[in-house]
Design a protein around this motif. Structure first.
Motif, short mmCIF file in Angstrom:
data_model
loop_
_atom_site.label_atom_id
_atom_site.label_comp_id
_atom_site.label_asym_id
_atom_site.label_seq_id
_atom_site.Cartn_x
_atom_site.Cartn_y
_atom_site.Cartn_z
N SER A 100 0.82 -1.22 0.00
CA SER A 100 0.00 0.00 0.00
C SER A 100 0.85 1.27 0.00
CB SER A 100 -0.97 0.01 1.18
OG SER A 100 -2.10 -0.79 0.89
N ALA A 101 2.14 1.14 0.31
CA ALA A 101 3.03 2.28 0.12
C ALA A 101 3.13 2.60 -1.37
CB ALA A 101 4.41 1.98 0.71
N SER A 102 3.29 1.56 -2.19
CA SER A 102 3.33 1.78 -3.64
C SER A 102 1.99 2.27 -4.17
CB SER A 102 3.72 0.48 -4.36
OG SER A 102 5.06 0.13 -4.08
N VAL A 103 0.90 1.75 -3.61
CA VAL A 103 -0.43 2.21 -4.00
C VAL A 103 -0.57 3.70 -3.68
CG1 VAL A 103 -2.90 2.02 -3.47
CG2 VAL A 103 -1.51 -0.05 -3.76
N GLY A 104 -0.10 4.11 -2.48
CA GLY A 104 -0.16 5.52 -2.10
C GLY A 104 0.68 6.40 -3.02
N VAL A 105 1.84 5.90 -3.40
CA VAL A 105 2.70 6.65 -4.33
C VAL A 105 1.97 6.88 -5.66
CG1 VAL A 105 4.75 6.44 -5.79
CG2 VAL A 105 4.93 6.04 -3.33
N LEU A 106 1.38 5.81 -6.20
CA LEU A 106 0.67 5.95 -7.48
C LEU A 106 -0.46 6.97 -7.37
CD1 LEU A 106 0.43 2.17 -8.50
CD2 LEU A 106 1.80 3.94 -9.62
N ALA A 107 -1.22 6.91 -6.27
CA ALA A 107 -2.35 7.83 -6.10
C ALA A 107 -1.86 9.26 -5.90
CB ALA A 107 -3.20 7.39 -4.91
N ALA A 108 -0.77 9.43 -5.13
CA ALA A 108 -0.26 10.78 -4.84
C ALA A 108 0.39 11.41 -6.06
CB ALA A 108 0.74 10.72 -3.68
N VAL A 109 0.95 10.62 -6.93
CA VAL A 109 1.50 11.16 -8.18
C VAL A 109 0.36 11.62 -9.08
CG1 VAL A 109 2.70 10.54 -10.32
CG2 VAL A 109 3.66 9.87 -8.11
N ARG A 110 -0.72 10.86 -9.08
CA ARG A 110 -1.85 11.15 -9.96
C ARG A 110 -2.65 12.35 -9.46
NH1 ARG A 110 -5.35 6.01 -10.82
NH2 ARG A 110 -3.26 5.11 -10.90
N GLU A 111 -2.91 12.42 -8.14
CA GLU A 111 -3.73 13.51 -7.60
C GLU A 111 -3.12 14.04 -6.30
OE1 GLU A 111 -7.84 13.56 -7.92
OE2 GLU A 111 -7.97 12.10 -9.54
N PRO A 112 -2.01 14.77 -6.42
CA PRO A 112 -1.29 15.22 -5.22
C PRO A 112 -2.10 16.14 -4.31
CG PRO A 112 -0.43 16.28 -7.22
CD PRO A 112 -1.34 15.18 -7.66
N GLU A 113 -3.10 16.81 -4.86
CA GLU A 113 -3.89 17.74 -4.05
C GLU A 113 -4.70 17.02 -2.97
OE1 GLU A 113 -6.43 16.46 -7.50
OE2 GLU A 113 -4.34 17.09 -7.24
N LEU A 114 -4.87 15.71 -3.10
CA LEU A 114 -5.61 14.95 -2.09
C LEU A 114 -4.75 14.59 -0.88
CD1 LEU A 114 -7.54 12.45 -4.42
CD2 LEU A 114 -8.47 14.48 -3.27
N PHE A 115 -3.44 14.81 -0.97
CA PHE A 115 -2.50 14.35 0.05
C PHE A 115 -1.78 15.51 0.71
CE2 PHE A 115 -3.17 10.98 -2.93
CZ PHE A 115 -3.14 9.81 -2.18
N ALA A 116 -1.84 15.58 2.04
CA ALA A 116 -1.05 16.55 2.79
C ALA A 116 0.35 15.99 3.02
CB ALA A 116 -1.71 16.88 4.12
N LYS A 117 0.42 14.72 3.41
CA LYS A 117 1.69 14.04 3.64
C LYS A 117 1.52 12.56 3.30
CE LYS A 117 3.38 17.19 7.22
NZ LYS A 117 3.83 17.35 8.62
N LEU A 118 2.65 11.94 3.00
CA LEU A 118 2.69 10.53 2.65
C LEU A 118 3.66 9.84 3.60
CD1 LEU A 118 1.41 8.85 0.32
CD2 LEU A 118 3.45 9.36 -1.04
N ILE A 119 3.20 8.77 4.25
CA ILE A 119 4.07 7.98 5.13
C ILE A 119 4.10 6.56 4.58
CG2 ILE A 119 4.44 7.11 7.47
CD1 ILE A 119 3.03 9.65 8.50
N LEU A 120 5.30 6.13 4.18
CA LEU A 120 5.49 4.83 3.56
C LEU A 120 6.13 3.90 4.58
CD1 LEU A 120 6.93 6.13 0.15
CD2 LEU A 120 4.52 5.86 0.83
N LEU A 121 5.36 2.92 5.05
CA LEU A 121 5.81 2.02 6.11
C LEU A 121 6.28 0.71 5.48
CD1 LEU A 121 6.00 1.50 9.21
CD2 LEU A 121 3.65 0.66 9.09
N ASN A 122 7.59 0.44 5.60
CA ASN A 122 8.21 -0.75 5.01
C ASN A 122 7.87 -0.88 3.52
OD1 ASN A 122 7.83 -1.18 7.99
ND2 ASN A 122 9.13 -2.93 7.55
N PRO A 123 8.16 0.17 2.74
CA PRO A 123 7.83 0.12 1.32
C PRO A 123 8.80 -0.76 0.53
CG PRO A 123 9.08 2.10 1.76
CD PRO A 123 8.85 1.43 3.10
N SER A 124 8.33 -1.24 -0.60
CA SER A 124 9.22 -1.88 -1.58
C SER A 124 8.66 -1.62 -2.97
CB SER A 124 9.34 -3.39 -1.34
OG SER A 124 10.23 -3.95 -2.30
N PRO A 125 9.28 -0.71 -3.73
CA PRO A 125 8.76 -0.41 -5.06
C PRO A 125 9.04 -1.51 -6.07
CG PRO A 125 10.80 0.77 -4.69
CD PRO A 125 10.46 0.10 -3.39
#
Length: 268
Positions: A100-125
């Motif tokens: 879900s860290a990668s999922v969050g990255v994809l969503a935040a790249v697509r619509e950054p205005e929806l995100f104040a901050k992103l916290i990636l816990l144990n990510p692996s791209p």
């Protein structure tokens, strides 16, 4: 505040004070929102915490699942965007664990205005080693893992969950993860596993423009420390924090340290 269809589809639940900044927690493969229960009380002191289950997991509406939508992580990113739009709470702090860290990255790249901050816990791209990049597994390792999962999902779960959890002196943690895996429909798990372990989202990291914290454990066989360092190096201005914890699920094995790391960055 939430559209009933989105809320019921993902079994959205909310903890914490109304009017507080909103934090959304997204679980990893084979898990559900229950994975966050030990950190939620601390997070809910300062945030309105929104939890949900990915379609096919937990108490989500599994009739909403389709292989076409969920054979790549883009389908899960679409869901996150729908949840955040439906939330209509302004930019949120999004915490994504593992895939879900990668999922969050994809969503935040697509619509950054929806995100104040992103916290990636144990990510692996990318889980697969590639040249100088160390994902932790060879391509052969991943293919063997997927073949084992597809031929005997319950057996795979019982063997792999304790390895993923990484705290052999606390077998109850591995047992909990095993039980969580085993609750997932094997047909859905097979598709989600391929989306998880075969995705390569390394090139997406450079597109992240929101403040980002990368949290890793000092020992993690699923996402080695080199992976966290790679993610931090690819996201401009991001911060890396290494917890004094082992395994891939610190929200269960080291909940206090995990919650404090999240709050410290989210509230700053």
């Amino acid at each position: 505040m939430w559209g009933m269809d989105v809320r019921s589809r993902h079994h959205v639940t909310v903890e914490g004070p109304v009017g507080a900044p909103v934090m959304v927690l997204a679980h990893g493969f084979g898990c559900d929102q229950n994975m966050w229960r030990l950190v939620v009380p601390r997070l809910a002191e300062q945030f309105q915490v929104v939890l949900f289950d990915h379609v096919g997991a937990g108490r989500s509406d599994s009739s909403a699942w389709s292989e076409e939508r969920y054979r790549t992580l883009d389908g899960y990113a679409d869901d996150v965007i729908e949840i955040l739009r439906d939330l209509d709470a302004g930019p949120v702090v999004f915490v994504g664990h593992s895939v879900s860290a990668s999922v969050g990255v994809l969503a935040a790249v697509r619509e950054p205005e929806l995100f104040a901050k992103l916290i990636l816990l144990n990510p692996s791209p990318c889980f697969v080693d590639d040249g100088d990049y160390r994902g932790g597994f060879s391509a052969e390792d991943i293919e063997e893992l997927l073949e084992s999962l597809e031929s005997n999902y319950l057996g795979w779960s019982a063997a792999m969950a304790p390895v993923i959890m990484g705290n052999p002196e606390r077998p109850e943690l591995g047992e909990e993860l095993t039980n969580s895996f085993c609750r997932m429909d094997p047909a859905i798990a097979r598709v989600f596993a391929r989306a998880t372990f075969l995705s390569d989202n390394r090139s997406d990291l450079a597109g992240v423009t929101v403040p980002t914290l990368v949290v890793q454990c000092s020992q993690d066989v699923i996402a080695p420390p080199e992976v966290g360092a790679f993610v931090q190096a690819q996201i401009a201005g991001s911060v890396l924090e290494t917890l004094p914890a082992t395994g891939h699920c610190p929200q269960l094995s080291a909940p206090q340290a995990t919650a404090e790391a999240i709050v410290e960055f989210a509230a700053a």
